[in-house]
Design an enzyme around this catalytic site. Structure first.
Site, PDB file in Angstrom:
ATOM      1  N   SER A  17       0.819  -1.221   0.000  1.00 21.23           N
ATOM      2  CA  SER A  17       0.000   0.000   0.000  1.00 21.23           C
ATOM      3  C   SER A  17       0.848   1.265   0.000  1.00 21.23           C
ATOM      4  O   SER A  17       0.492   2.274   0.608  1.00 21.23           O
ATOM      5  CB  SER A  17      -0.934  -0.002   1.217  1.00 21.23           C
ATOM      6  OG  SER A  17      -0.205  -0.030   2.437  1.00 21.23           O
ATOM      7  N   GLY A  18       1.985   1.204  -0.713  1.00 22.19           N
ATOM      8  CA  GLY A  18       2.770   2.402  -0.949  1.00 22.19           C
ATOM      9  C   GLY A  18       2.246   3.135  -2.171  1.00 22.19           C
ATOM     10  O   GLY A  18       1.128   2.875  -2.647  1.00 22.19           O
ATOM     11  N   SER A  47       7.648   4.466   0.552  1.00 17.78           N
ATOM     12  CA  SER A  47       7.090   5.662  -0.084  1.00 17.78           C
ATOM     13  C   SER A  47       6.813   6.750   0.949  1.00 17.78           C
ATOM     14  O   SER A  47       7.116   7.927   0.736  1.00 17.78           O
ATOM     15  CB  SER A  47       5.784   5.328  -0.812  1.00 17.78           C
ATOM     16  OG  SER A  47       5.983   4.402  -1.846  1.00 17.78           O
ATOM     17  N   TRP A  49       8.233   7.289   3.661  1.00 16.78           N
ATOM     18  CA  TRP A  49       9.444   7.810   4.293  1.00 16.78           C
ATOM     19  C   TRP A  49      10.266   8.683   3.358  1.00 16.78           C
ATOM     20  O   TRP A  49      11.257   9.275   3.773  1.00 16.78           O
ATOM     21  CB  TRP A  49      10.304   6.646   4.782  1.00 16.78           C
ATOM     22  CG  TRP A  49       9.710   5.894   5.934  1.00 16.78           C
ATOM     23  CD1 TRP A  49       8.429   5.935   6.372  1.00 16.78           C
ATOM     24  CD2 TRP A  49      10.394   4.971   6.786  1.00 16.78           C
ATOM     25  NE1 TRP A  49       8.253   5.089   7.436  1.00 16.78           N
ATOM     26  CE2 TRP A  49       9.445   4.487   7.714  1.00 16.78           C
ATOM     27  CE3 TRP A  49      11.700   4.491   6.850  1.00 16.78           C
ATOM     28  CZ2 TRP A  49       9.766   3.549   8.699  1.00 16.78           C
ATOM     29  CZ3 TRP A  49      12.022   3.564   7.831  1.00 16.78           C
ATOM     30  CH2 TRP A  49      11.064   3.109   8.750  1.00 16.78           C
ATOM     31  N   GLN A  51      11.776  11.647   1.388  1.00 14.08           N
ATOM     32  CA  GLN A  51      11.875  13.057   1.759  1.00 14.08           C
ATOM     33  C   GLN A  51      11.899  13.975   0.548  1.00 14.08           C
ATOM     34  O   GLN A  51      11.234  15.009   0.520  1.00 14.08           O
ATOM     35  CB  GLN A  51      13.137  13.279   2.597  1.00 14.08           C
ATOM     36  CG  GLN A  51      13.106  12.594   3.951  1.00 14.08           C
ATOM     37  CD  GLN A  51      14.432  12.723   4.694  1.00 14.08           C
ATOM     38  OE1 GLN A  51      15.437  13.140   4.134  1.00 14.08           O
ATOM     39  NE2 GLN A  51      14.435  12.350   5.966  1.00 14.08           N
ATOM     40  N   GLU A 118      18.506  18.043  -6.710  1.00 17.50           N
ATOM     41  CA  GLU A 118      19.152  16.912  -6.049  1.00 17.50           C
ATOM     42  C   GLU A 118      20.311  16.421  -6.902  1.00 17.50           C
ATOM     43  O   GLU A 118      20.492  16.832  -8.053  1.00 17.50           O
ATOM     44  CB  GLU A 118      18.149  15.788  -5.774  1.00 17.50           C
ATOM     45  CG  GLU A 118      17.106  16.178  -4.728  1.00 17.50           C
ATOM     46  CD  GLU A 118      16.211  15.034  -4.319  1.00 17.50           C
ATOM     47  OE1 GLU A 118      16.335  13.933  -4.893  1.00 17.50           O
ATOM     48  OE2 GLU A 118      15.369  15.233  -3.425  1.00 17.50           O
ATOM     49  N   HIS A 233      22.417   5.061   0.152  1.00 22.78           N
ATOM     50  CA  HIS A 233      22.305   6.518   0.223  1.00 22.78           C
ATOM     51  C   HIS A 233      23.528   7.026   0.971  1.00 22.78           C
ATOM     52  O   HIS A 233      23.864   6.506   2.038  1.00 22.78           O
ATOM     53  CB  HIS A 233      21.031   6.933   0.946  1.00 22.78           C
ATOM     54  CG  HIS A 233      20.670   8.365   0.713  1.00 22.78           C
ATOM     55  ND1 HIS A 233      21.387   9.407   1.260  1.00 22.78           N
ATOM     56  CD2 HIS A 233      19.678   8.934  -0.017  1.00 22.78           C
ATOM     57  CE1 HIS A 233      20.847  10.551   0.874  1.00 22.78           C
ATOM     58  NE2 HIS A 233      19.807  10.297   0.104  1.00 22.78           N
ATOM     59  N   ARG A 278      24.935   9.154  -6.586  1.00 20.79           N
ATOM     60  CA  ARG A 278      24.954   8.575  -5.247  1.00 20.79           C
ATOM     61  C   ARG A 278      26.033   7.518  -5.054  1.00 20.79           C
ATOM     62  O   ARG A 278      26.634   7.426  -3.987  1.00 20.79           O
ATOM     63  CB  ARG A 278      23.583   7.967  -4.930  1.00 20.79           C
ATOM     64  CG  ARG A 278      22.544   9.011  -4.615  1.00 20.79           C
ATOM     65  CD  ARG A 278      21.210   8.387  -4.297  1.00 20.79           C
ATOM     66  NE  ARG A 278      20.262   9.421  -3.887  1.00 20.79           N
ATOM     67  CZ  ARG A 278      18.981   9.183  -3.634  1.00 20.79           C
ATOM     68  NH1 ARG A 278      18.500   7.965  -3.736  1.00 20.79           N
ATOM     69  NH2 ARG A 278      18.182  10.171  -3.259  1.00 20.79           N
ATOM     70  N   HIS A 337      19.347   2.153   0.715  1.00 16.38           N
ATOM     71  CA  HIS A 337      18.216   3.052   0.508  1.00 16.38           C
ATOM     72  C   HIS A 337      17.289   2.595  -0.608  1.00 16.38           C
ATOM     73  O   HIS A 337      16.083   2.840  -0.556  1.00 16.38           O
ATOM     74  CB  HIS A 337      18.751   4.450   0.191  1.00 16.38           C
ATOM     75  CG  HIS A 337      17.708   5.506   0.101  1.00 16.38           C
ATOM     76  ND1 HIS A 337      16.871   5.819   1.152  1.00 16.38           N
ATOM     77  CD2 HIS A 337      17.342   6.333  -0.928  1.00 16.38           C
ATOM     78  CE1 HIS A 337      16.051   6.795   0.795  1.00 16.38           C
ATOM     79  NE2 HIS A 337      16.306   7.116  -0.465  1.00 16.38           N
ATOM     80  N   GLU A 361       9.437  -0.442  -6.379  1.00 12.66           N
ATOM     81  CA  GLU A 361      10.813  -0.869  -6.108  1.00 12.66           C
ATOM     82  C   GLU A 361      11.021  -2.361  -6.265  1.00 12.66           C
ATOM     83  O   GLU A 361      12.137  -2.811  -6.526  1.00 12.66           O
ATOM     84  CB  GLU A 361      11.225  -0.434  -4.701  1.00 12.66           C
ATOM     85  CG  GLU A 361      12.711  -0.581  -4.420  1.00 12.66           C
ATOM     86  CD  GLU A 361      13.127   0.002  -3.085  1.00 12.66           C
ATOM     87  OE1 GLU A 361      14.285  -0.210  -2.682  1.00 12.66           O
ATOM     88  OE2 GLU A 361      12.303   0.693  -2.443  1.00 12.66           O
ATOM     89  N   ARG A 372      20.231   4.461  -9.463  1.00 11.81           N
ATOM     90  CA  ARG A 372      19.036   5.292  -9.608  1.00 11.81           C
ATOM     91  C   ARG A 372      19.356   6.773  -9.468  1.00 11.81           C
ATOM     92  O   ARG A 372      20.050   7.182  -8.546  1.00 11.81           O
ATOM     93  CB  ARG A 372      18.013   4.889  -8.553  1.00 11.81           C
ATOM     94  CG  ARG A 372      16.777   5.779  -8.511  1.00 11.81           C
ATOM     95  CD  ARG A 372      15.813   5.331  -7.438  1.00 11.81           C
ATOM     96  NE  ARG A 372      16.335   5.499  -6.098  1.00 11.81           N
ATOM     97  CZ  ARG A 372      16.082   6.539  -5.317  1.00 11.81           C
ATOM     98  NH1 ARG A 372      15.342   7.540  -5.772  1.00 11.81           N
ATOM     99  NH2 ARG A 372      16.572   6.609  -4.096  1.00 11.81           N
ATOM    100  N   SER A 377      12.515   7.373  -8.220  1.00  5.29           N
ATOM    101  CA  SER A 377      11.824   6.207  -7.649  1.00  5.29           C
ATOM    102  C   SER A 377      10.332   6.469  -7.481  1.00  5.29           C
ATOM    103  O   SER A 377       9.494   5.670  -7.916  1.00  5.29           O
ATOM    104  CB  SER A 377      12.442   5.837  -6.300  1.00  5.29           C
ATOM    105  OG  SER A 377      12.572   6.982  -5.483  1.00  5.29           O
ATOM    106  N   LEU A 378       9.970   7.587  -6.839  1.00  6.65           N
ATOM    107  CA  LEU A 378       8.555   7.901  -6.684  1.00  6.65           C
ATOM    108  C   LEU A 378       7.902   8.162  -8.034  1.00  6.65           C
ATOM    109  O   LEU A 378       6.729   7.845  -8.242  1.00  6.65           O
ATOM    110  CB  LEU A 378       8.367   9.105  -5.772  1.00  6.65           C
ATOM    111  CG  LEU A 378       8.710   8.919  -4.287  1.00  6.65           C
ATOM    112  CD1 LEU A 378       8.301  10.148  -3.482  1.00  6.65           C
ATOM    113  CD2 LEU A 378       8.073   7.676  -3.707  1.00  6.65           C
TER     114      LEU A 378
END
Length: 513
Positions: A17-18, A47, A49, A51, A118, A233, A278, A337, A361, A372, A377-378
């Site tokens: 349920s993300g 998801s 979590w 930021q 980013e 990360h 990263r 991460h 994911e 990535r 990702s989102l």
């Protein structure tokens, strides 16, 4: 015997349920759908979590082509360029769909979407909500939308244990509940179960996420791809908290720098400096720590007193650890991460098993390659949730036959696996560490105890890592530090992976005899 939930027969079943799972369910409406979640709806999801936010080329000077160029560069030669281009091109539509579902993204004084910067992005293109609380805000809005949707049945406290097959196609899902095991008969199942961070001691993910979806799909016969690519990360908050708190690279995007204990800015001479990809930053920080040093993020000059306003979540996490980020150095270290590998899927989220879709994911679409790009990702979760929902809506449920013999599956427990994976499959790897992981994990994966499923996922990572004799993206080998000129993605099913693991163990023992 397991209870068969006949009242829910033939509905689409979504596990997780993300962001990806919720988007798929909302897209399917009014098609009757069941969401199966181990915790509360939207709880224990990576998801929630997140930021940073969602990468989307919506700025005046931006374009999908520029976003693609950055994605391919970060992916270090292993992205599927066609797949990536198509997913990235749908970013503006995904943002619109999320807003229609109730997500309120941050906007500037003129009403335009506020865009952050980013690492490895050439422009500001990170759409965020509530500063650094993007994931929580997005998931909260989608949870509310799902709860208001009559076609969505929500089963909380249901843990998926096995996919059931009718021949070579999906027939249902076996779940564990407080009242015993139950079966959801369905020919259409979506796995949106998140990542593998729970296999490691140092992670920013929910610790219960050990790659359940990968284990389910692998045991059902699905092809897997790129399992070796585990993204660390660079800047998790180095504290006693477990899992570790994330310090988003958006902080570096606002000008924060990395210092070692000697106050040296050790990333200054690297291309991209603190905003390098990263994998580059994580390896540099790991090298500082490996020599006995410590690493800090310095946001004092770049942000100062504005830190609390721009990053309220991170500010609270730092203060919980006794650090005032506006005036103190923030101690950081790499932590797992994100997983670029997973179940191989096509552009609609379809796996190699008929009736099984995998999104988010847990899947490997080819977008991320070997590393990535931040906040893709989102974006992928949203786009692939939309795509899978549209794809499934056009497929009529098949009448399937449940298997006569049902298995009892122990509740998964990664505690025996975690120290093995943390020691042998970290930021820097070599043949010895990979071999050690395989030899320790193989008997656990072959068993039927609580460690079996976590050990299986970890074993797959080790086998894929052993076969990639180069350093590329998030996969760094000290014994093969160079890149191969003809490197490609790799796909493999579970029987072949187990045979390879056994062969690697046998060959190692033969060499030592």
């Amino acid at each position: 015997m397991s209870e068969i939930l006949e009242g829910l027969r033939d509905r689409v079943v979504i596990v997780g349920s993300g962001l990806a799972g919720l988007m798929a369910a909302l897209t399917l409406a009014p098609e009757p759908t069941v969401i199966v979640t181990r915790a509360a709806l939207g709880g224990e999801t990576s998801s929630a979590w997140a930021q940073g936010g969602i990468a989307a080329s919506i700025g005046k000077d931006d374009s999908a082509a520029l976003h693609l160029a950055d994605t391919l560069a970060a992916g270090d030669g292993l992205c599927d360029a066609k797949v990536a281009a198509r997913i990235l091109a749908e970013a503006p539509a995904a943002i619109t769909a999320l807003e229609r579902a109730g997500v309120a993204f941050d906007r500037d004084s003129e009403g335009a979407l506020s865009l952050g910067l980013e690492a490895a992005h050439s422009l500001r293109r990170i759409v965020h909500a509530k500063g650094d609380g993007s994931g929580a805000a997005i998931v909260r809005a989608l949870v509310d939308a799902a709860a208001r949707t009559p076609s969505i049945t929500i089963l909380e406290g249901y843990e998926a244990r096995r996919l059931l097959l009718d021949g070579d196609r999906i027939a249902g899902l076996l779940c564990a509940t407080e009242r015993g095991t139950v079966i959801l008969p369905s020919s259409r199942v979506v796995l949106a179960t998140g990542g593998i961070g729970g296999l490691y001691d140092a992670t920013t993910n929910p610790t219960g996420n050990f790659g359940q979806g990968i284990a389910l799909a692998a045991r059902a016969g699905a092809l897997l791809a790129d399992m070796e690519f585990v993204q660390f990360h660079p800047t998790a908050l180095d504290s006693r908290r477990w899992p570790l708190a994330l310090v988003s690279e958006a902080v570096r995007g606002e000008g924060a720098t990395l210092l070692n204990e000697r106050s040296e800015r050790f990333m200054a001479g690297v291309e991209g400096a603190e905003l390098a990809p990263r994998d580059v930053v994580a390896r540099a920080i790991s090298a500082e720590i490996a020599r006995g040093g410590r690493v800090y993020l310095d946001a004092r000059r770049a942000l100062g007193d504005s830190f609390t306003r721009r990053f309220p979540v991170i500010d609270a996490l730092c203060r919980e650890a006794g650090v005032d980020p506006s005036r103190n150095l923030i101690p950081v270290r790499p932590a797992v991460h994100y997983h670029m590998g997973g179940v191989a899927t096509d552009e609609q989220g379809r796996s190699s098993v008929s009736g099984l879709w995998v999104i988010g994911e847990a899947a490997s679409t080819g977008l991320h390659g070997a590393n990535r790009l931040a906040s893709n990702s989102l974006l992928e979760a949203a786009v692939m949730g939309l795509r899978a929902g549209r794809d499934i809506a056009g497929i009529v449920a098949n009448r399937v036959k449940l298997p006569q013999q049902q298995v009892n599956v122990a509740a998964p427990d990664a505690s025996l696996v975690r120290p093995i994976v943390s020691s042998h499959l970290g930021v820097l790897r070599n043949a010895g560490s990979i071999q050690g992981a395989i030899e320790a994990l193989l008997p656990l994966a072959d068993g039927d105890g609580p460690a079996a499923d976590p050990a299986l996922v970890a074993l797959l990572i080790a086998v894929f890592a052993g076969l990639r004799t180069e350093s590329r993206g998030a996969h760094a080998r000290t014994d093969f530090p160079l890149k191969l000129p003809d490197s490609q993605r790799r796909r493999m099913n579970l029987p072949d992976a187990l045979d390879t693991a056994s062969s690697m163990t046998f060959n190692s023992l033969a060499r030592s005899a």
